[in-house]
Design an enzyme around this catalytic site. Structure first.
Site, short mmCIF file in Angstrom:
data_model
loop_
_atom_site.label_atom_id
_atom_site.label_comp_id
_atom_site.label_asym_id
_atom_site.label_seq_id
_atom_site.Cartn_x
_atom_site.Cartn_y
_atom_site.Cartn_z
N CYS A 335 0.83 -1.20 0.00
CA CYS A 335 0.00 0.00 0.00
C CYS A 335 0.87 1.26 0.00
CB CYS A 335 -0.97 -0.03 1.18
SG CYS A 335 -2.37 1.10 0.97
N HIS A 432 -3.79 -5.32 1.29
CA HIS A 432 -3.39 -5.67 2.64
C HIS A 432 -3.85 -7.10 2.97
CE1 HIS A 432 -2.03 -1.75 4.06
NE2 HIS A 432 -3.11 -1.19 3.51
#
Length: 487
Positions: A335, A432
């Site tokens: 991310c 994630h």
């Protein structure tokens, strides 16, 4: 008139005394007794977020507590989530949705306006539960924060909840912290406290009998249990960055180094790796160098990508990472860490700080543009190199494009995600939670010669059941039920 749903609030004498774990353990213990349990935290501050079934963000701890209660996580379990972006400001999430960024002083002035949303969420949960277990935040002894409080006694008074106060004996001073909390509470607040718990005791709990007697004498509160230290709680996803100090599974194997960014987010992404017998997971603190014998550097998520990129450079980690790559090492960005790996990050609207463009680490041929639309959703797909299924979630601002995106790390619901350098040693993704997928983790680790036998989800379930057993043995759960039912 319908009777009030039984409920009880676990508050603590300070942060990280184990409130979240106690609530999770009680939730699993009570659901095993056949009750419908709902966890609730009015206000949380954490950059470790989870995606609720209704699509919004909540604190990671509330998602774990929902799992303990064997129900789907809902945005109503954590109606106010603060995600720190700077030392003085946080993104504010209300009932799962971003409503803006506020400085600490501004939030202090406006938090009382959030009480209606907090009470609404509590009511929604209570309608469908046999009992609600509420977790406080920080400590009710912070009387400087009492005005407009929605996190501790302010909420307990508004919802007419009985309170159990937990103290952490492992850090020392538990008698003073409990007695001191009693001293600074108002008469109305003290009247809500129905007992106390001593948490994280190492050794024979009977050795603290005199301490329990002293606390009872000075507060008139009954003791509901002395909870010994339970190592299995380290298997549960962590929410507080203090928990990064948890020991790994081994001191041998491949070394994975994770720089601890100032706004590190969703670092529980790395929990499964820390449980692997063939992995040495090392968190590199500010002021430390990334070890020269590192096999993989993982750049974690960040609540402030541009700010943490500057922080990374201030630590000299950009130099360490460049040297690591020259030695043939590998890098994985998750991310915000993925965004840092590119050539540039553009923030024309100042969403992540002052408007402008900054140079990235230049390890991937990609460019990120910050955009106001925020992706918050659970996702599923495939690891492109191995075909292994993956599950995870997205929480990010920004859109990333570039030549290396032609070699995506994963395919998510038919669309490519992430990027890989031409030599395959630098990779990144917006997803994630990848490492919680056993097949993906085994395939990824196999590339380093590590054979994984860990069943991660089973390990978490074992931890929750062990925690419930532990609390049943050391806490008067029946008394807590009676307290909750007597509200």
């Amino acid at each position: 008139m319908k009777a009030l749903t039984p409920a009880v609030m676990i508050q603590g004498t300070g942060s990280n005394v184990g409130k979240s774990v106690l609530v999770a353990g009680l939730a699993r213990a009570l659901v095993r007794r056949g009750l419908k349990v709902a966890p609730f935290k009015p206000q949380n501050m954490s950059n470790n977020a989870a995606i609720a079934v209704d699509g919004g963000e909540i604190g990671r701890a509330q998602a774990v507590q929902a799992r303990a209660a064997r129900i789907a996580p809902s945005v109503h379990m954590n109606p106010v989530l603060l995600k720190p972006e700077t030392d003085t400001g946080s993104q504010v999430i209300v009932q799962g949705r971003r409503v803006g960024t506020l400085k600490a002083r501004a939030f202090g002035e406006r938090k009382r306006d959030l009480m209606p949303a907090v009470l609404e969420s509590f009511g929604i949960l209570a309608e469908n539960a046999d009992i609600v277990i509420v977790e406080g935040a920080g400590s009710p002894a912070e009387i400087n924060l009492r005005a407009g409080d929605i996190a501790n006694m302010g909420f307990a008074i508004a919802a007419d909840l009985p309170v159990i106060l937990a103290g952490d004996i492992d850090r020392g001073g538990v008698i003073a912290s409990l007695v001191g909390t009693h001293a600074v509470l108002t008469d109305e607040e003290r009247s809500l406290v129905r007992g106390f718990l001593i948490n994280k005791f190492r050794g024979d709990p009977r050795l603290f009998d005199a301490g329990v007697t002293a606390i009872r004498k000075m507060t008139a509160w009954p003791c509901l249990g002395v909870v010994p230290w339970l190592p299995q709680t380290a298997w549960l996803p962590a929410e507080d960055a203090l928990d990064l100090d948890r020991p790994g599974a081994t001191s041998t194997g491949i070394k994975i180094a994770v720089p601890v960014l100032s706004r590190i987010a969703n670092f529980d992404d790395l929990d499964p790796l820390g449980m692997e017998d063939g992995v040495r997971l090392v968190f590199v603190r500010p002021g430390e160098a990334i070890p020269g014998d590192t096999d993989v550097v993982v750049l974690p998520g960040s609540k402030s990508t541009i700010g943490d990129l500057a922080f990374l450079r201030a630590q000299g980690w950009d130099i360490d990472i460049a040297a690591h790559v020259r030695r043939g090492g590998r890098v994985l960005g998750l991310c915000g860490g993925y965004q840092m790996l590119g050539k540039a990050i553009a923030d024309p609207d100042g969403l992540d700080g002052p408007a402008g463009t900054v140079a990235g680490l230049g390890l991937l041929d990609i460019v990120t543009v910050m955009t106001a639309d925020k992706s918050t959703r659970e996702v599923a797909g495939t690891h492109n190199a191995s075909g292994a299924p993956v599950r995870g979630y997205e929480i990010h601002l920004g859109r990333t494009e570039g030549a290396d995106c032609a070699r995506p790390l994963v395919t998510i619901e038919g669309r490519p995600d992430g990027a890989t350098s031409a030599d395959g040693r630098i990779q990144g993704t917006y997803v994630h939670g990848l490492f919680t997928s056993d097949e993906f983790r085994r395939a990824w680790l196999a590339g380093f010669g590590v054979a994984s036998a860990l069943a991660y989800e089973d390990r978490v379930e074992q931890a929750l059941d062990a925690l419930a057993d532990h609390l049943e043995a050391h806490v008067d759960v029946d008394a807590i039920l009676t307290i909750a039912r007597g509200r």
